[in-house]
Scaffold this motif. Sequence first.
Motif, short mmCIF file in Angstrom:
data_model
loop_
_atom_site.label_atom_id
_atom_site.label_comp_id
_atom_site.label_asym_id
_atom_site.label_seq_id
_atom_site.Cartn_x
_atom_site.Cartn_y
_atom_site.Cartn_z
N LEU A 67 -25.03 1.85 38.88
CA LEU A 67 -24.38 2.79 37.96
C LEU A 67 -25.42 3.47 37.06
N PRO B 267 -16.88 3.32 36.08
CA PRO B 267 -17.31 1.92 35.93
C PRO B 267 -16.18 0.93 36.22
N SER C 49 -15.48 0.78 39.93
CA SER C 49 -16.60 0.08 40.57
C SER C 49 -16.44 -1.43 40.43
N CYS C 50 -16.08 -1.88 39.24
CA CYS C 50 -15.89 -3.32 39.01
C CYS C 50 -14.72 -3.85 39.82
#
Length: 203
Positions: free
Chosen positions: A22, A126, A129-130
């Motif tokens: 990231l 983010p 993505s997690c």
Amino acid sequence: VGLYFTGFNFFYWKYLLGALALYLLSVAVNGYNNLFDVEEDKLAISSGIVKANYLLKEFTWSQLKWNFVLTSIALACVVFLIGNLEFAIICAFTYALGIIYTRPIRLKNRPLIGTLSNTYGFSILPILSCFFLFNGPLRATIAFSLASVLPTFAGCLIAEIADREIDRKIGTRTTACWLGKHAKTVIKAVLILSVAFYFVAIY
């Protein structure tokens, strides 16, 4: 969010590589943006407006180009090393969005669309993505998204208000320019909604 999904395991290798990916993605996209905003930044400096991203004061054009290329290659290597298809797709989509945000379509000059693109990059990217990297629960992902997207949108709009003077001079029509005197009212409404959504997400 990543630490929450991994039980606050600071040394989980996917967490560390995901954070690195990231970071590299952000550097690459911002580097590309800086390459094509040179004239805007020069005008800002000459007008007495301080622009933090005026990098040509410290680096040459060639250095900026090599930084963008090498960062992009490093990003691709890290994403390949992680080996998560969904995460790779999200990174590829965001990378492409960051490119067309500056050129060739230049979403930056399109009211609302440019601000929403920034909001996605700062808040939803983010969290998504997690979710894919750490197999997080969908309900928690939605809750985190609702709690972050509106304040982030407000923050991006506030940043545009700060740049409104220079944007008008160079012909960039951001959301703040489009809203005019109503921009602050929209920010207040968005922040009130964000608090409401936060409590909805909790309960």
